[in-house]
Design an enzyme around this catalytic site. Structure first.
Site, PDB file in Angstrom:
ATOM      1  N   ASP A 183      29.660  36.931   8.747  1.00  0.00           N
ATOM      2  CA  ASP A 183      30.334  35.902   9.539  1.00  0.00           C
ATOM      3  C   ASP A 183      31.441  36.547  10.371  1.00  0.00           C
ATOM      4  O   ASP A 183      32.385  37.106   9.814  1.00  0.00           O
ATOM      5  CB  ASP A 183      30.933  34.882   8.551  1.00  0.00           C
ATOM      6  CG  ASP A 183      31.034  33.498   9.133  1.00  0.00           C
ATOM      7  OD1 ASP A 183      31.300  33.404  10.335  1.00  0.00           O
ATOM      8  OD2 ASP A 183      30.854  32.530   8.374  1.00  0.00           O
ATOM      9  N   ASP A 186      31.596  32.438  14.492  1.00  0.00           N
ATOM     10  CA  ASP A 186      32.337  31.216  14.228  1.00  0.00           C
ATOM     11  C   ASP A 186      32.833  30.591  15.540  1.00  0.00           C
ATOM     12  O   ASP A 186      33.348  31.313  16.412  1.00  0.00           O
ATOM     13  CB  ASP A 186      33.543  31.605  13.350  1.00  0.00           C
ATOM     14  CG  ASP A 186      34.267  30.410  12.774  1.00  0.00           C
ATOM     15  OD1 ASP A 186      33.607  29.581  12.118  1.00  0.00           O
ATOM     16  OD2 ASP A 186      35.492  30.306  12.967  1.00  0.00           O
ATOM     17  N   GLU A 196      27.985  29.467  16.061  1.00  0.00           N
ATOM     18  CA  GLU A 196      28.408  28.115  15.668  1.00  0.00           C
ATOM     19  C   GLU A 196      29.094  27.502  16.884  1.00  0.00           C
ATOM     20  O   GLU A 196      30.048  28.078  17.424  1.00  0.00           O
ATOM     21  CB  GLU A 196      29.385  28.171  14.488  1.00  0.00           C
ATOM     22  CG  GLU A 196      29.715  26.759  14.002  1.00  0.00           C
ATOM     23  CD  GLU A 196      31.023  26.660  13.227  1.00  0.00           C
ATOM     24  OE1 GLU A 196      31.081  25.868  12.284  1.00  0.00           O
ATOM     25  OE2 GLU A 196      31.989  27.363  13.563  1.00  0.00           O
ATOM     26  N   HIS A 220      29.103  24.886   4.572  1.00  0.00           N
ATOM     27  CA  HIS A 220      30.341  24.864   3.798  1.00  0.00           C
ATOM     28  C   HIS A 220      31.390  23.912   4.349  1.00  0.00           C
ATOM     29  O   HIS A 220      32.462  23.786   3.766  1.00  0.00           O
ATOM     30  CB  HIS A 220      30.907  26.288   3.762  1.00  0.00           C
ATOM     31  CG  HIS A 220      31.255  26.770   5.154  1.00  0.00           C
ATOM     32  ND1 HIS A 220      30.297  27.036   6.107  1.00  0.00           N
ATOM     33  CD2 HIS A 220      32.439  26.976   5.758  1.00  0.00           C
ATOM     34  CE1 HIS A 220      30.876  27.386   7.237  1.00  0.00           C
ATOM     35  NE2 HIS A 220      32.190  27.361   7.059  1.00  0.00           N
ATOM     36  N   ASP A 221      31.121  23.280   5.508  1.00  0.00           N
ATOM     37  CA  ASP A 221      32.093  22.357   6.126  1.00  0.00           C
ATOM     38  C   ASP A 221      31.653  20.901   6.009  1.00  0.00           C
ATOM     39  O   ASP A 221      32.394  20.011   6.429  1.00  0.00           O
ATOM     40  CB  ASP A 221      32.234  22.655   7.626  1.00  0.00           C
ATOM     41  CG  ASP A 221      32.915  23.975   7.915  1.00  0.00           C
ATOM     42  OD1 ASP A 221      33.757  24.400   7.102  1.00  0.00           O
ATOM     43  OD2 ASP A 221      32.612  24.570   8.969  1.00  0.00           O
TER      44      ASP A 221
HETATM   45  O1  LIG Z   1      33.087  19.588  14.498  1.00  0.00           O
HETATM   46  P1  LIG Z   1      32.964  20.526  15.662  1.00  0.00           P
HETATM   47  O2  LIG Z   1      34.147  20.483  16.593  1.00  0.00           O
HETATM   48  O3  LIG Z   1      31.634  20.351  16.365  1.00  0.00           O
HETATM   49  O4  LIG Z   1      33.009  22.038  15.160  1.00  0.00           O
HETATM   50  C1  LIG Z   1      32.137  22.626  14.246  1.00  0.00           C
HETATM   51  C2  LIG Z   1      32.879  23.144  13.031  1.00  0.00           C
HETATM   52  O5  LIG Z   1      33.986  23.928  13.517  1.00  0.00           O
HETATM   53  C3  LIG Z   1      34.922  24.394  12.548  1.00  0.00           C
HETATM   54  O6  LIG Z   1      34.292  25.295  11.660  1.00  0.00           O
HETATM   55  C4  LIG Z   1      34.448  26.704  11.661  1.00  0.00           C
HETATM   56  O7  LIG Z   1      35.721  27.204  12.056  1.00  0.00           O
HETATM   57  C5  LIG Z   1      36.834  26.939  11.205  1.00  0.00           C
HETATM   58  C6  LIG Z   1      37.961  27.820  11.682  1.00  0.00           C
HETATM   59  O8  LIG Z   1      37.556  29.170  11.614  1.00  0.00           O
HETATM   60  C7  LIG Z   1      36.555  27.180   9.708  1.00  0.00           C
HETATM   61  O9  LIG Z   1      37.579  26.572   8.964  1.00  0.00           O
HETATM   62  C8  LIG Z   1      35.205  26.600   9.300  1.00  0.00           C
HETATM   63  O10 LIG Z   1      34.947  26.850   7.960  1.00  0.00           O
HETATM   64  C9  LIG Z   1      34.170  27.195  10.237  1.00  0.00           C
HETATM   65  O11 LIG Z   1      32.850  26.866   9.891  1.00  0.00           O
HETATM   66  C10 LIG Z   1      35.444  23.185  11.759  1.00  0.00           C
HETATM   67  O12 LIG Z   1      36.346  23.596  10.766  1.00  0.00           O
HETATM   68  C11 LIG Z   1      34.313  22.420  11.103  1.00  0.00           C
HETATM   69  O13 LIG Z   1      34.813  21.287  10.403  1.00  0.00           O
HETATM   70  C12 LIG Z   1      33.348  21.957  12.178  1.00  0.00           C
HETATM   71  O14 LIG Z   1      32.208  21.384  11.546  1.00  0.00           O
END
Ligand SMILES: O=P(O)(O)OC[C@H]1O[C@H](O[C@H]2O[C@H](CO)[C@@H](O)[C@H](O)[C@H]2O)[C@H](O)[C@@H](O)[C@@H]1O
Length: 556
Positions: free
Chosen positions: A95, A196, A249, A323-324
């Protein structure tokens, strides 16, 4: 094996298996579970970050991209893990968090100490004349997206937590540094890279206030320069290895941009994750709400993206869980009456679509959201911020807790349930960093002995490897107006598959297209056979039918 035949599994290392009893999953824990992983016949594992990090955002706040965080193990453990996985035919995907670094990263620390070279690595801007932050942008984790830059009177940008400072990709040294990181891990045998929130790296040089009633997202999402940056990164790193797999992502990306990120001749990424289908249970776009998902909206999104990507030669990463996200079986299935059937139905939808399926750990045994009763049970920083904000907005304690309970990212982060052990779920001999709660009824030991979900996943994965019509077939929608069934066709010049999925806990009927009468049942989570053209779908039933286009009848 062709790229389109591969299936990728996601491991959240902190929660997979703890080998040393400190309550936190680690690399040696993953090594111990390689035999389990190899049973699924997956091709690659995406690991969430395990680099050195203060862990404010569970590793998405990276302090050193070149070292393994001692919390997870050593570089020797990592090398052994890569080798052990390779020995059973599984590659590693890491990642790459390149939108931001931890404020503990030496680049940020040098910038803070006044080094002008490193101040160019970040968005450091003066306050407005009235002393307020440079723009009105909001952090995605709540509050202003700007924090004071030491005692300088200036601010630095952080789209996520205050400890995650946004990198300024206009700076050539930042772009070169990111390419170097990829090349380093490539040289250690890594064959996949997940990027990411990669579509927010292209902010403008001049950062402006978002006009009233407009989200600041528009000002930094999918900007045209992201494509230039990706092409440059591709040429300087992973693009030199044509078999490497990359996935971006994307936050709130458009279909047009997602196509452009993934069309092979543009040399950007192999595939992308988008999240639109996981927002159909948001009320007016607000995540921290609780409402039944909008099935017709879900169908439209899945169809529009599958069709749009297929027509233009783009490629999707297919997923329900990560994981989110709260567990999809809680959101789109029925965990009380039809947990197994709904888990299998959801898997069928994704695994037979055009794109690359991703399985999030635990999905293959039908893991569900935990039963927590107090805000202290949660660890996730976003969940705690949301709880505080909901309380500040006037929600009572119970109401605010309920919204966190249904939408928290920790729903997905509970430890993998290996057995029914109270308190630990067989994940650790110590105290798990996050409580498991459902292991008495859902765990790997039981699932392998008596369950049906794991073996159903094995069959789905096998189908993609066996049938070109699944891996490479074209996509056409079916029954777009049906209020209960999400269906589609996959077609090559040789074969055609019809995939029918009932998203509800009541039976329904579909009239098969006449050419499918007599077709072979490829897979069904009820063991259904079909005679005639009316198919009765049981609650949460999936069935896929195959016909041979050359013979006009049924055949594999
Ligand atoms: O919900 P969106 O605006 O479409 O964005 C997608 C996801 O983005 C973020 O996730 C990723 O980045 C974060 C910061 O590095 C990290 O905390 C997370 O674990 C990463 O997967 C956001 O935090 C997610 O909730 C969104 O689903």
């Amino acid at each position: 094996m062709r790229f389109s035949q591969k299936v990728i599994y996601q491991i959240y290392p902190k929660s997979f298996y703890d080998s040393n009893g400190d309550g936190i999953g680690d690399l040696r824990g993953i090594i111990a579970k390689v035999p389990y992983l190899s049973r699924l016949n997956i091709d690659m594992i995406w690991f969430n970050p395990f680099f050195v990090s203060p862990q404010r955002d569970n590793g998405y706040d990276i302090e050193d991209y070149y070292q393994i965080d001692p919390l997870f193990g050593t570089m020797a453990d990592f090398d052994e893990l890569v080798q052990d996985l390779k020995a059973v035919g599984i590659d590693v995907m890491l990642d790459m968090v390149f939108n931001h670094t931890s404020t503990q990263h030496e680049w940020f620390q040098k910038a803070l100490a006044g080094d002008p070279e490193f101040q160019q690595y970040y968005y450091i801007r003066p306050a407005k004349a009235d002393g307020t932050p440079p723009t009105n942008w909001q952090s995605k984790f709540g509050g202003s997206a700007w924090a004071p830059f030491g005692e300088t009177g200036q601010y630095y940008l952080h789209l996520y937590d205050q400890s995650q400072a946004d990198l300024d990709w206009h700076c050539p040294a930042v772009r070169q540094a990111c390419a170097n990181i990829i090349n380093y891990w490539q040289s250690k045998g890594v064959r996949g890279f997940r990027f990411d929130v990669i579509n927010v790296i292209g902010k403008d040089v001049e950062l402006l206030d978002a006009p009233p009633a407009m989200s600041s997202k528009v000002l930094y999402t999918d900007r045209p320069i992201v494509h230039d940056y990706l092409q440059e990164l591709n040429a300087a790193s992973f693009g030199r290895h044509p078999h490497d797999i990359t996935v971006g992502e994307l936050s709130s990306a458009t279909l047009a941009n997602s196509i452009a990120y993934t069309q092979p001749d543009r040399h950007e990424l192999s595939m992308v994750f988008n999240f639109h289908h996981l927002k159909v249970d948001y009320d007016h776009g607000n995540k921290w709400t609780d409402r039944q998902f909008d099935f017709m909206a879900l169908k439209k999104i899945i169809n529009d993206w599958a069709q749009g990507m297929a027509a233009a030669g783009g490629w999707q990463a297919l997923f329900w869980n990560n994981h989110d996200q709260p567990r999809a079986v809680n959101r789109f299935g029925d965990v009380v009456h039809y947990r197994e059937k709904s888990a299998e139905m959801l898997a069928t939808v994704m695994h037979l679509l055009r794109g690359t399926p991703f399985i999030y750990m635990g999905e293959e045994i039908g893991m569900t959201d935990p039963q927590y009763h107090q805000i202290e049970d949660y660890v996730d920083i976003e969940s705690h911020n949301a709880y505080r904000q909901l309380r500040a907005q006037g929600h009572g304690d119970r109401a605010a807790f309920h919204l966190v309970h249904v939408k928290s990212r920790d729903n997905a982060r509970t430890p993998m349930q290996w057995d029914e052990s109270p308190k630990t779920a067989g994940f650790t001999t110590g105290t798990p960093w996050l409580k498991p709660t459902n292991q008495a009824t859902i765990n790997v030991t039981d699932e392998l002995a008596h369950g049906e979900i794991f073996s159903y996943y094995q069959r789905l994965i096998q189908l993609r490897k066996q049938l070109t019509v699944i891996s490479d077939g074209d996509y056409q929608p079916l029954f777009l107006d049906h209020p209960q069934v999400l269906a589609y066709l996959r077609t090559t010049s040789q074969q055609q598959v019809a995939v029918l999925n009932n998203f509800f806990g009541r039976k329904t009927t579909v009239e098969l297209p006449p050419e499918f009468v007599g077709a072979t049942v490829l897979i069904s989570n009820y063991g259904t056979t079909v005679a005639g053209n009316a198919v009765i779908l049981q609650p949460y039933e999936s069935i896929a039918l195959l016909r041979d286009l050359n013979k006009g009848g049924d055949s594999r």
